[in-house]
Design a protein around this motif. Structure first.
Motif, short mmCIF file in Angstrom:
data_model
loop_
_atom_site.label_atom_id
_atom_site.label_comp_id
_atom_site.label_asym_id
_atom_site.label_seq_id
_atom_site.Cartn_x
_atom_site.Cartn_y
_atom_site.Cartn_z
N ALA A 38 13.80 8.77 -1.81
CA ALA A 38 12.91 9.50 -2.72
C ALA A 38 12.41 8.57 -3.82
O ALA A 38 11.25 8.62 -4.22
CB ALA A 38 13.63 10.70 -3.32
N GLU A 39 13.29 7.68 -4.29
CA GLU A 39 12.91 6.73 -5.35
C GLU A 39 11.84 5.75 -4.85
O GLU A 39 10.87 5.47 -5.56
CB GLU A 39 14.15 5.96 -5.81
CG GLU A 39 13.90 5.00 -6.94
CD GLU A 39 15.17 4.30 -7.37
OE1 GLU A 39 15.29 3.09 -7.11
OE2 GLU A 39 16.04 4.98 -7.94
N THR A 40 12.01 5.25 -3.64
CA THR A 40 11.04 4.33 -3.06
C THR A 40 9.70 5.04 -2.84
O THR A 40 8.64 4.51 -3.17
CB THR A 40 11.56 3.76 -1.72
OG1 THR A 40 12.74 3.01 -1.99
CG2 THR A 40 10.53 2.87 -1.05
N ARG A 41 9.74 6.25 -2.30
CA ARG A 41 8.52 7.03 -2.09
C ARG A 41 7.79 7.26 -3.40
O ARG A 41 6.58 7.06 -3.50
CB ARG A 41 8.85 8.37 -1.43
CG ARG A 41 7.63 9.26 -1.22
CD ARG A 41 8.01 10.56 -0.54
NE ARG A 41 8.45 10.34 0.82
CZ ARG A 41 7.63 10.13 1.85
NH1 ARG A 41 6.33 10.13 1.67
NH2 ARG A 41 8.11 9.94 3.06
N GLU A 42 8.52 7.61 -4.44
CA GLU A 42 7.91 7.85 -5.76
C GLU A 42 7.26 6.59 -6.30
O GLU A 42 6.16 6.63 -6.84
CB GLU A 42 8.96 8.37 -6.74
CG GLU A 42 8.50 8.49 -8.17
CD GLU A 42 7.33 9.44 -8.37
OE1 GLU A 42 6.54 9.20 -9.31
OE2 GLU A 42 7.21 10.41 -7.62
N ARG A 43 7.94 5.47 -6.15
CA ARG A 43 7.40 4.20 -6.65
C ARG A 43 6.11 3.84 -5.93
O ARG A 43 5.14 3.40 -6.54
CB ARG A 43 8.43 3.09 -6.49
CG ARG A 43 8.01 1.79 -7.12
CD ARG A 43 9.15 0.84 -7.24
NE ARG A 43 8.71 -0.39 -7.84
CZ ARG A 43 9.47 -1.44 -7.99
NH1 ARG A 43 10.73 -1.41 -7.60
NH2 ARG A 43 9.00 -2.54 -8.54
N ILE A 44 6.10 4.02 -4.62
CA ILE A 44 4.90 3.71 -3.83
C ILE A 44 3.77 4.67 -4.19
O ILE A 44 2.64 4.24 -4.44
CB ILE A 44 5.22 3.77 -2.32
CG1 ILE A 44 6.14 2.62 -1.93
CG2 ILE A 44 3.93 3.76 -1.49
CD1 ILE A 44 6.73 2.73 -0.53
N GLU A 45 4.05 5.96 -4.22
CA GLU A 45 3.00 6.95 -4.47
C GLU A 45 2.45 6.89 -5.90
O GLU A 45 1.31 7.27 -6.13
CB GLU A 45 3.52 8.35 -4.16
CG GLU A 45 3.71 8.58 -2.67
CD GLU A 45 4.29 9.93 -2.33
OE1 GLU A 45 4.88 10.59 -3.21
OE2 GLU A 45 4.16 10.33 -1.15
#
Length: 73
Positions: A38-45
């Motif tokens: 979720a943290e990686t997805r948030e950073r990318i988005e």
């Protein structure tokens, strides 16, 4: 034509392009079978910098873990 060019240079258009690039990046990670937290997805988005997203997309082709995208960020 100048009005159209102004639109593509606008912040609104750049954010839309960044959203597409982020989606492509997540799709590459998923297609390669890499876990996306979720943290990686948030950073990318949340990233709106096309150059950074481009770098991450390049890295996604060879990364063994999704966290490697952010190696020097």
């Amino acid at each position: 034509m100048p009005a159209l060019m102004n639109f593509f240079r606008s912040q609104q258009a750049q954010h839309a392009f960044a959203e597409v690039r982020a989606g492509d990046l997540l799709r590459v990670l998923k297609g390669r079978g890499l876990e996306v937290t979720a943290e990686t997805r948030e950073r990318i988005e949340s990233c709106k910098d096309m150059d950074v997203l481009g770098t991450w997309l390049d890295r996604a082709a060879t990364a063994s873990r999704s966290e490697e995208l952010f190696a020097d960020a």
